[in-house]
Design an enzyme around this catalytic site. Structure first.
Site, PDB file in Angstrom:
ATOM      1  CG  ASP A   1      -1.772  -0.945   1.740  1.00  0.00           C
ATOM      2  OD1 ASP A   1      -2.358  -1.359   0.393  1.00  0.00           O
ATOM      3  OD2 ASP A   1      -2.142  -1.541   2.762  1.00  0.00           O
TER       4      ASP A   1
HETATM    5  N1  URA Z   1      -0.884  -5.869   3.734  1.00  0.00           N
HETATM    6  C1  URA Z   1      -1.198  -4.767   3.693  1.00  0.00           C
HETATM    7  O1  URA Z   1      -2.350  -4.746   4.540  1.00  0.00           O
HETATM    8  N2  URA Z   1      -0.732  -3.666   3.272  1.00  0.00           N
HETATM    9  C2  URA Z   1       0.364  -4.086   2.613  1.00  0.00           C
HETATM   10  O2  URA Z   1       0.789  -3.067   2.372  1.00  0.00           O
HETATM   11  C3  URA Z   1       0.308  -5.598   2.045  1.00  0.00           C
HETATM   12  C4  URA Z   1      -0.073  -6.312   3.341  1.00  0.00           C
END
Ligand code: URA
Length: 238
Positions: A105
């Site tokens: 993310d």
């Molecule tokens: N889980 C999440 O919530 N975000 C990420 O970037 C990777 C795994």
């Protein structure tokens, strides 16, 4: 003249992993000699045929590149972000067209592996190879043993049961808890959604390991080539 399946040609050219290339072909973004081709299994002649994705010519790389990057918070994992935000490609100085194996993310930091080798990406991201991803989660306040147990068993998120996770409390005091979470899948925002489901907001999320490859001493924004040992341990001898 040797022919190649279109999806294999695209993934070997660093467009994306094989499965992602199947989606790209099916969505009508690929032309061969000027004609849209939507059949994943179409054969092409890599020497003669002109293949384009969204109007950009694609060709096989002269050599494979494997990079690990410590993605800082505030960078998108896409090649061009529709909101004009900074992307991980602003951090990595490489001539080859690379793609990331799995994404993080915008607000998550930590280990990202980038490559132009579609077969390799396919192995690392395919559920059959069962590659673990380890995250460090920081939340406010103390976490209860009962909450950790729910995460371990497989919490229900949006009426979908998440697979069980390996969850370990690393440290905690009155203000902060630090937890290690290991998952094998890579569903969208999986770790954040697991914590949301138990009513906890993640303050800091960082990926520290993919399979046997660790973030190690890379500082934020720093990257380097994977070593031969890291590659061999990740997908078996190449
Ligand atoms: N889980 C999440 O919530 N975000 C990420 O970037 C990777 C795994």
């Amino acid at each position: 003249m040797k022919k190649l399946r279109l999806n294999k040609f695209l993934s070997n050219s660093g467009v994306a992993s094989r499965r992602k290339c199947d989606e790209i072909i099916a969505s009508g973004k690929v032309t061969v000699n000027g004609k849209v081709v939507t059949e994943i299994g179409s054969q092409i002649n890599e020497k003669k045929d002109k293949v384009m994705v969204e109007g950009k010519a694609v060709c096989l790389p002269s050599s494979f590149v494997y990079i690990k990057l410590n993605k800082p918070k505030g960078y998108a994992c896409t090649a061009s972000d529709e909101k004009g935000r900074k992307t991980i490609y602003d951090l990595v100085d490489c001539e080859e067209r690379l793609f990331s194996i799995g994404r993080l993310d915008y607000n998550t930091e930590g280990l990202i592996i980038l490559t132009n080798d579609g077969d390799f990406a396919n192995k690392v991201s395919h559920p059959r190879y069962d590659v673990e991803k380890e995250y460090r989660v920081t939340i406010e306040g103390k976490i209860k043993e009962s909450e950790l147990a729910v995460l371990r068993k497989g919490v229900v998120v949006d009426s979908q049961k998440m697979p069980p996770a390996k969850v370990k409390l690393l440290s905690q005091d009155e203000n902060v808890s630090k937890i290690s979470v290991v998952i094998n899948e890579g569903q969208n925002r999986q770790v954040r959604r697991m914590f949301e489901a138990i009513g906890r907001e993640i303050k800091l999320l960082k990926r520290v390991r993919i399979g046997s490859v660790r973030l190690g001493g890379l500082s934020r924004g720093q990257w380097r080539d994977l070593t031969e040992d890291e590659l061999n341990l990740l997908v078996g001898k190449k």
